[in-house]
Write an enzyme that holds these catalytic residues in place. Structure first.
Site, PDB file in Angstrom:
ATOM      1  N   ASP A 167       3.186  -4.479   8.025  1.00  0.00           N
ATOM      2  CA  ASP A 167       1.963  -3.700   7.849  1.00  0.00           C
ATOM      3  C   ASP A 167       0.795  -4.685   7.973  1.00  0.00           C
ATOM      4  O   ASP A 167       0.515  -5.451   7.057  1.00  0.00           O
ATOM      5  CB  ASP A 167       1.992  -3.029   6.467  1.00  0.00           C
ATOM      6  CG  ASP A 167       0.661  -2.371   6.121  1.00  0.00           C
ATOM      7  OD1 ASP A 167      -0.316  -2.538   6.865  1.00  0.00           O
ATOM      8  OD2 ASP A 167       0.610  -1.690   5.071  1.00  0.00           O
ATOM      9  N   LYS A 176     -10.390  -0.652  10.464  1.00  0.00           N
ATOM     10  CA  LYS A 176     -10.541  -1.818   9.583  1.00  0.00           C
ATOM     11  C   LYS A 176     -10.905  -3.057  10.407  1.00  0.00           C
ATOM     12  O   LYS A 176     -11.199  -4.111   9.853  1.00  0.00           O
ATOM     13  CB  LYS A 176      -9.252  -2.068   8.803  1.00  0.00           C
ATOM     14  CG  LYS A 176      -8.938  -0.965   7.780  1.00  0.00           C
ATOM     15  CD  LYS A 176      -7.744  -1.329   6.953  1.00  0.00           C
ATOM     16  CE  LYS A 176      -7.128  -0.129   6.251  1.00  0.00           C
ATOM     17  NZ  LYS A 176      -7.866   0.303   5.069  1.00  0.00           N
ATOM     18  N   CYS A 191      -4.885   2.673  -3.619  1.00  0.00           N
ATOM     19  CA  CYS A 191      -3.664   3.152  -2.949  1.00  0.00           C
ATOM     20  C   CYS A 191      -2.522   2.155  -3.097  1.00  0.00           C
ATOM     21  O   CYS A 191      -1.727   1.972  -2.159  1.00  0.00           O
ATOM     22  CB  CYS A 191      -3.903   3.442  -1.476  1.00  0.00           C
ATOM     23  SG  CYS A 191      -5.079   4.753  -1.215  1.00  0.00           S
ATOM     24  N   GLN A 196      -4.456  -5.045   6.840  1.00  0.00           N
ATOM     25  CA  GLN A 196      -5.466  -5.942   6.273  1.00  0.00           C
ATOM     26  C   GLN A 196      -5.583  -7.248   7.063  1.00  0.00           C
ATOM     27  O   GLN A 196      -6.669  -7.812   7.163  1.00  0.00           O
ATOM     28  CB  GLN A 196      -5.139  -6.254   4.807  1.00  0.00           C
ATOM     29  CG  GLN A 196      -5.309  -5.065   3.881  1.00  0.00           C
ATOM     30  CD  GLN A 196      -6.729  -4.511   3.863  1.00  0.00           C
ATOM     31  OE1 GLN A 196      -7.702  -5.218   4.076  1.00  0.00           O
ATOM     32  NE2 GLN A 196      -6.847  -3.212   3.616  1.00  0.00           N
ATOM     33  N   HIS A 220       0.874  -1.176   0.000  1.00  0.00           N
ATOM     34  CA  HIS A 220       0.000   0.000   0.000  1.00  0.00           C
ATOM     35  C   HIS A 220       0.914   1.230   0.000  1.00  0.00           C
ATOM     36  O   HIS A 220       2.047   1.160   0.488  1.00  0.00           O
ATOM     37  CB  HIS A 220      -0.824  -0.062   1.292  1.00  0.00           C
ATOM     38  CG  HIS A 220      -1.887   0.980   1.416  1.00  0.00           C
ATOM     39  ND1 HIS A 220      -1.637   2.260   1.859  1.00  0.00           N
ATOM     40  CD2 HIS A 220      -3.221   0.918   1.185  1.00  0.00           C
ATOM     41  CE1 HIS A 220      -2.775   2.941   1.897  1.00  0.00           C
ATOM     42  NE2 HIS A 220      -3.753   2.148   1.490  1.00  0.00           N
TER      43      HIS A 220
HETATM   44  N1  PLP Z   1      -1.688  -0.746   4.635  1.00  0.00           N
HETATM   45  C1  PLP Z   1      -2.616  -1.459   3.974  1.00  0.00           C
HETATM   46  C2  PLP Z   1      -2.264  -2.814   3.450  1.00  0.00           C
HETATM   47  C3  PLP Z   1      -3.888  -0.932   3.790  1.00  0.00           C
HETATM   48  O1  PLP Z   1      -4.806  -1.632   3.123  1.00  0.00           O
HETATM   49  C4  PLP Z   1      -4.177   0.357   4.318  1.00  0.00           C
HETATM   50  C5  PLP Z   1      -5.497   0.977   4.097  1.00  0.00           C
HETATM   51  O2  PLP Z   1      -6.217   0.639   3.190  1.00  0.00           O
HETATM   52  C6  PLP Z   1      -3.180   1.045   5.001  1.00  0.00           C
HETATM   53  C7  PLP Z   1      -1.945   0.460   5.146  1.00  0.00           C
HETATM   54  C8  PLP Z   1      -3.412   2.400   5.566  1.00  0.00           C
HETATM   55  O3  PLP Z   1      -4.302   2.352   6.635  1.00  0.00           O
HETATM   56  P1  PLP Z   1      -4.828   3.700   7.315  1.00  0.00           P
HETATM   57  O4  PLP Z   1      -5.388   4.529   6.206  1.00  0.00           O
HETATM   58  O5  PLP Z   1      -5.865   3.223   8.267  1.00  0.00           O
HETATM   59  O6  PLP Z   1      -3.672   4.344   7.980  1.00  0.00           O
END
Ligand code: PLP
Length: 398
Positions: A191, A217, A355, A194, A118
């Protein structure tokens, strides 16, 4: 698993005259009533600033706030509650590590990431003087472990990798990835945005150095996230933001900093939503993360079979280990058109680059549609999606 849809007030409404079918949980999940009630009760009975006052309300607020930290520690199987740092989300947790761990990076130092990251796990590193080394992924959407091993050099400082892809659904073989990095004395940040809401996560078993995720999430409120770090990894980091709550003593000549976790929690935190998150975590553990994983695996199986049977539809990502995420293209119909038609049927999906622009480049597509499942979804929701896609095909004569 029995249906949990009725626990979520927002899901009982109609959209454009049709029952809402919410298939966008990867972007953000909905909240069960227990979470909404917990936030309201907190404001009605216990709100005050945390860690500061001696009065009863402050003590109550502090206890509720710290209970969430303890709950997260237990869920992640972390060794200590002080290894749980509250942030505003995954993005801010990764930026925290980038701006502290990465503080002394030199321009020719290297951070290893993967092609399925992401933007939150790409751009924070690009803001530093550091080079990105990228693990390639196969046509199925799986990490190439042989290529991964070749990326290490004397300049490697960190491996920063997603537990699961928000586009491909791929669940990465994290234990192996971490073991390889540790053999070379390189720490690993995961990270978990998900993965955390959809499967059991055990940070001790994974042996990761840092793990990040977002409450919103995981059926909790927005504006709350978590950075888990091993004690020895967190202790090595300098403070991130300065201000109240993160200090031990302050004078104009010199300030000293609070111990973990407060050293990284400057200012008044998002107290009410941290308290609300506790209710979400209780809700998840009552259902059981294993049960949630099984339920979503079954949904994925059914949906994959049904969508694969639609002529002209192409699923992006067919890894062996996947979350309930199905991204697809349909002939040359623009994903936004598909999502708009589905919306008229009451079906909420996501269309775009999600993203994760490098994944679009990898699969040579400008964008795709993504249906992502949560614990409240049912086979009826998948049938509605299939019907909506058939309607789209009729409208576009494909
Ligand atoms: N990492 C992954 C794999 C994501 O899917 C997302 C959000 O869609 C994020 C990071 C970023 O999360 P946040 O916008 O809650 O900081």
């Amino acid at each position: 698993m029995s249906s949990h849809k009725s626990d979520f007030p927002i899901l009982s409404q109609k959209i454009h005259g049709n029952p809402l079918v919410y298939l966008d949980s990867s972007a953000t999940a909905q909240q069960p009533l227990v979470v909404l009630n917990a936030i309201q009760q907190y404001y009605e009975a216990s709100h005050a600033n945390v860690h500061r006052g001696v009065h009863e309300l402050s003590a109550r607020a502090t206890t509720l706030f710290e209970n969430t930290r303890k709950k997260i520690q237990k869920m992640l199987n972390a060794s200590h509650a002080h290894e749980i740092i509250f942030t505003s989300g995954t993005t801010s947790a990764i930026n925290l590590v980038a701006n502290t761990f990465g503080k002394n990076f030199k321009p020719d130092d290297e951070v290893i990431i993967s092609e399925m990251e992401h933007h939150s796990n790409i751009v924070p590193w690009q803001l530093l003087p550091v080079k990105l080394k990228v693990i390639p992924i196969s046509d199925q959407g799986e990490i190439d472990l042989t290529e991964y091993q070749k990326l290490f050099s004397s300049k490697t400082k960190l491996v920063s990798i997603t537990h699961a892809s928000n586009v491909l659904g791929t669940v990465n073989p994290l234990k192996k990835i971490i073991e390889i990095a540790h053999q070379k004395n390189i720490p690993v940040l995961v990270d978990g945005a998900q993965a955390f809401p959809h499967m059991p996560v055990d940070v001790l078993d994974l042996n990761c150095d840092f793990y990040t995720f977002s409450a919103h999430k995981a059926y909790g409120p927005t504006g709350v996230g978590v950075l888990y770090g091993k004690t020895e990894a967190l202790q090595k980091l300098p403070p991130y933001q300065g201000g109240g709550a993160m200090i031990e003593s302050v004078s104009f000549e010199k300030s000293t900093y609070a111990p973990l976790p407060y050293k990284f929690e400057a200012g008044t935190p998002n107290i009410a939503n941290v308290v609300g998150f506790h209710a979400a975590l209780e809700y998840l553990t009552n259902i059981g993360m294993e049960n949630i994983r099984e339920h979503e695996k079954k949904l994925l199986e059914v949906a994959t079979e049904k969508l694969n049977a639609i002529a002209g539809l192409k699923i992006i990502g067919s890894a062996k280990e996947k979350l309930g995420v199905l991204s697809f293209t349909l002939k040359d119909i623009h994903p936004h058109d598909i999502a708009t038609i589905l919306d008229r049927e009451g079906i909420a999906v996501r269309a775009g680059h999600h993203c994760a622009m490098p994944i679009m480049t990898r699969f040579n597509i400008p964008a795709c549609v993504r249906a992502s499942f949560g614990l409240y979804n049912t086979v009826d929701d998948i049938d509605a999606l299939v019907k909506g896609i058939e309607t789209t095909k009729r409208i576009f004569h494909v």
